[in-house]
Write a protein that holds these residues in place. Structure first.
Motif, PDB file in Angstrom:
ATOM      1  N   UNK A   1      37.978  38.786  36.005  1.00  0.00           N
ATOM      2  CA  UNK A   1      38.091  37.763  37.038  1.00  0.00           C
ATOM      3  C   UNK A   1      38.210  36.362  36.486  1.00  0.00           C
ATOM      4  N   UNK A   2      37.969  35.386  37.343  1.00  0.00           N
ATOM      5  CA  UNK A   2      38.171  33.987  36.982  1.00  0.00           C
ATOM      6  C   UNK A   2      37.309  33.526  35.813  1.00  0.00           C
ATOM      7  N   UNK A   3      36.210  34.231  35.556  1.00  0.00           N
ATOM      8  CA  UNK A   3      35.327  33.845  34.450  1.00  0.00           C
ATOM      9  C   UNK A   3      36.014  34.008  33.097  1.00  0.00           C
ATOM     10  N   UNK A   4      37.107  34.784  33.065  1.00  0.00           N
ATOM     11  CA  UNK A   4      37.831  34.994  31.807  1.00  0.00           C
ATOM     12  C   UNK A   4      39.008  34.035  31.644  1.00  0.00           C
ATOM     13  N   UNK A   5      39.208  33.139  32.620  1.00  0.00           N
ATOM     14  CA  UNK A   5      40.320  32.183  32.526  1.00  0.00           C
ATOM     15  C   UNK A   5      41.632  32.821  32.949  1.00  0.00           C
ATOM     16  N   UNK A   6      42.726  32.311  32.390  1.00  0.00           N
ATOM     17  CA  UNK A   6      44.039  32.848  32.745  1.00  0.00           C
ATOM     18  C   UNK A   6      44.477  32.413  34.127  1.00  0.00           C
ATOM     19  N   UNK A   7      45.347  33.197  34.735  1.00  0.00           N
ATOM     20  CA  UNK A   7      45.875  32.894  36.059  1.00  0.00           C
ATOM     21  C   UNK A   7      44.807  33.187  37.105  1.00  0.00           C
ATOM     22  N   UNK A   8      44.294  32.144  37.727  1.00  0.00           N
ATOM     23  CA  UNK A   8      43.181  32.290  38.675  1.00  0.00           C
ATOM     24  C   UNK A   8      43.721  32.616  40.061  1.00  0.00           C
ATOM     25  N   UNK A   9      44.085  33.880  40.228  1.00  0.00           N
ATOM     26  CA  UNK A   9      44.591  34.393  41.488  1.00  0.00           C
ATOM     27  C   UNK A   9      43.758  35.605  41.887  1.00  0.00           C
ATOM     28  N   UNK A  10      43.539  35.755  43.177  1.00  0.00           N
ATOM     29  CA  UNK A  10      42.680  36.830  43.653  1.00  0.00           C
ATOM     30  C   UNK A  10      43.174  38.197  43.208  1.00  0.00           C
ATOM     31  N   UNK A  11      44.471  38.399  43.268  1.00  0.00           N
ATOM     32  CA  UNK A  11      45.013  39.709  42.893  1.00  0.00           C
ATOM     33  C   UNK A  11      44.830  39.986  41.401  1.00  0.00           C
ATOM     34  N   UNK A  12      44.877  38.946  40.573  1.00  0.00           N
ATOM     35  CA  UNK A  12      44.642  39.116  39.138  1.00  0.00           C
ATOM     36  C   UNK A  12      43.193  39.520  38.894  1.00  0.00           C
ATOM     37  N   UNK A  13      42.258  38.865  39.593  1.00  0.00           N
ATOM     38  CA  UNK A  13      40.844  39.209  39.456  1.00  0.00           C
ATOM     39  C   UNK A  13      40.604  40.672  39.825  1.00  0.00           C
ATOM     40  N   UNK A  14      41.242  41.130  40.904  1.00  0.00           N
ATOM     41  CA  UNK A  14      41.092  42.532  41.316  1.00  0.00           C
ATOM     42  C   UNK A  14      41.601  43.475  40.224  1.00  0.00           C
ATOM     43  N   UNK A  15      42.765  43.159  39.673  1.00  0.00           N
ATOM     44  CA  UNK A  15      43.330  43.990  38.618  1.00  0.00           C
ATOM     45  C   UNK A  15      42.423  44.061  37.404  1.00  0.00           C
ATOM     46  N   UNK A  16      41.887  42.921  37.003  1.00  0.00           N
ATOM     47  CA  UNK A  16      40.996  42.899  35.846  1.00  0.00           C
ATOM     48  C   UNK A  16      39.709  43.673  36.119  1.00  0.00           C
ATOM     49  N   UNK A  17      39.213  43.608  37.351  1.00  0.00           N
ATOM     50  CA  UNK A  17      38.019  44.375  37.698  1.00  0.00           C
ATOM     51  C   UNK A  17      38.250  45.870  37.547  1.00  0.00           C
ATOM     52  N   UNK A  18      39.422  46.318  37.980  1.00  0.00           N
ATOM     53  CA  UNK A  18      39.768  47.738  37.848  1.00  0.00           C
ATOM     54  C   UNK A  18      39.868  48.140  36.379  1.00  0.00           C
ATOM     55  N   UNK A  19      40.510  47.291  35.566  1.00  0.00           N
ATOM     56  CA  UNK A  19      40.666  47.593  34.140  1.00  0.00           C
ATOM     57  C   UNK A  19      39.309  47.621  33.448  1.00  0.00           C
ATOM     58  N   UNK A  20      38.457  46.636  33.742  1.00  0.00           N
ATOM     59  CA  UNK A  20      37.158  46.531  33.069  1.00  0.00           C
ATOM     60  C   UNK A  20      36.299  47.763  33.296  1.00  0.00           C
TER      61      UNK A  20
END
Length: 303
Positions: free
Chosen positions: A272-291
């Motif tokens: 999510x946003x705590x990791x930086x990068x593109x701060x978009x809701x859909x990106x946070x969701x994707x990263x949560x799934x990967x993590x």
């Protein structure tokens, strides 16, 4: 003391998605959230770019995510993590209420609002100074407010407030907005006023906010009457507890991960946003799934 396979810290978009995936994988999992589920996602007035929804508010979308996650695991709200301790076989998490043991952790604490750091900001917080238009906007119907910022959030909030019948003026320190072009066009078409090349130097009032002091690039100052000020100048990563176990963070206090959302500490992941990068809701969701998928796979490999 309860023990888990995966504990997810934070119930924003990344944490809730991680919870859904963790539950479906059959892992014994728990989400801990210091406030209420949804994080800053709750404050998004409207989105037109989240797949499956032509237009949706953050409150609605976060509510649906929370309900879905609760089908698979428990979300303990108003339970903030105070310390993480490395054990021989896992970790101990200490909150303001309990202690837990877990084999792995997903850190998804998101971000917190960046403040102006000017005189009067703390004094009038909650008394005219706000960081959330969707939370407090209705209090200012038929009143004058200042929104400080020039990015997507600031312009989205100005449009939201204008729709509520609030008299909005945007103050931005640069000579042009940084927001997406379609938002700039909406602001222009609505006739929302703006003051560019100016910064807030002080917030003044008695019991409530009554005015602000602005300073332009030449150092000229002026006082503007206002009933409220909404601060929308970005956010800061909420990574304080990561330092307990020496997780690598960058110069902006963002947690450093690899493409599998792994940190430098085994069995600790972040999303999510705590990791930086593109701060978009859909990106946070994707990263949560990967993590959480990475956590599941790593735990399977040690069985």
């Amino acid at each position: 003391m309860e023990s888990y396979d995966i504990i997810i810290v934070g119930a924003g978009p990344a944490g809730l998605t991680a919870g859904i995936y963790a539950g479906r994988q059959g892992s014994k999992s728990l989400i801990l959230e210091k406030a209420i589920a949804g994080g800053l996602g709750l404050e998004i007035p409207s989105m037109e770019n989240y797949p499956g929804f032509e237009l949706v508010s953050g409150i609605i979308l976060m509510s649906k995510m929370k309900q879905q996650a609760q089908n698979f695991l428990e979300i303990r709200e108003n339970e903030g993590v105070e310390e993480i301790t490395k054990l021989e076989n896992g970790f101990q998490i200490t909150t303001n209420k309990e202690k837990y043991n877990t084999k792995s952790i997903v850190l998804a604490m998101g971000r917190k609002h960046r403040k102006l750091e000017v005189p009067g900001e703390e004094k009038f917080s909650g008394r005219g100074v706000s960081y959330c238009a969707t939370c407090d906007g209705l209090f200012y119907k038929d009143k004058k407010v200042i929104i400080v910022g020039g990015g997507n959030s600031a312009l989205q909030e100005s449009i939201f407030l204008d729709n509520l019948g609030v008299d909005v003026t945007i103050v931005h320190r640069r000579d042009e907005f940084r927001a997406d072009e379609y938002l700039q066009e909406k602001v222009k078409n609505k006739g929302i006023k703006n003051i560019l090349n100016s910064s807030v130097k002080e917030i003044k009032g008695n019991v409530l906010v009554e005015s602000i002091i602005l300073e332009d690039k030449k150092g000229n100052q002026k006082e503007i009457k206002t009933n409220g000020i909404f601060v929308s100048i970005g956010s800061i990563a909420s990574s304080e507890i990561a330092k307990n176990i020496n997780i690598n963070i960058d110069e902006n206090n963002q947690i450093i991960t690899d493409k599998n959302q792994k940190t430098n500490i085994n069995y600790v992941y972040s999303a999510g946003d705590i990791t930086g990068g593109l701060k978009q809701l859909i990106v946070a969701c994707g990263e949560g799934a990967v993590a959480v998928t990475s956590a599941y796979n790593d735990l399977e490999n040690i069985k």
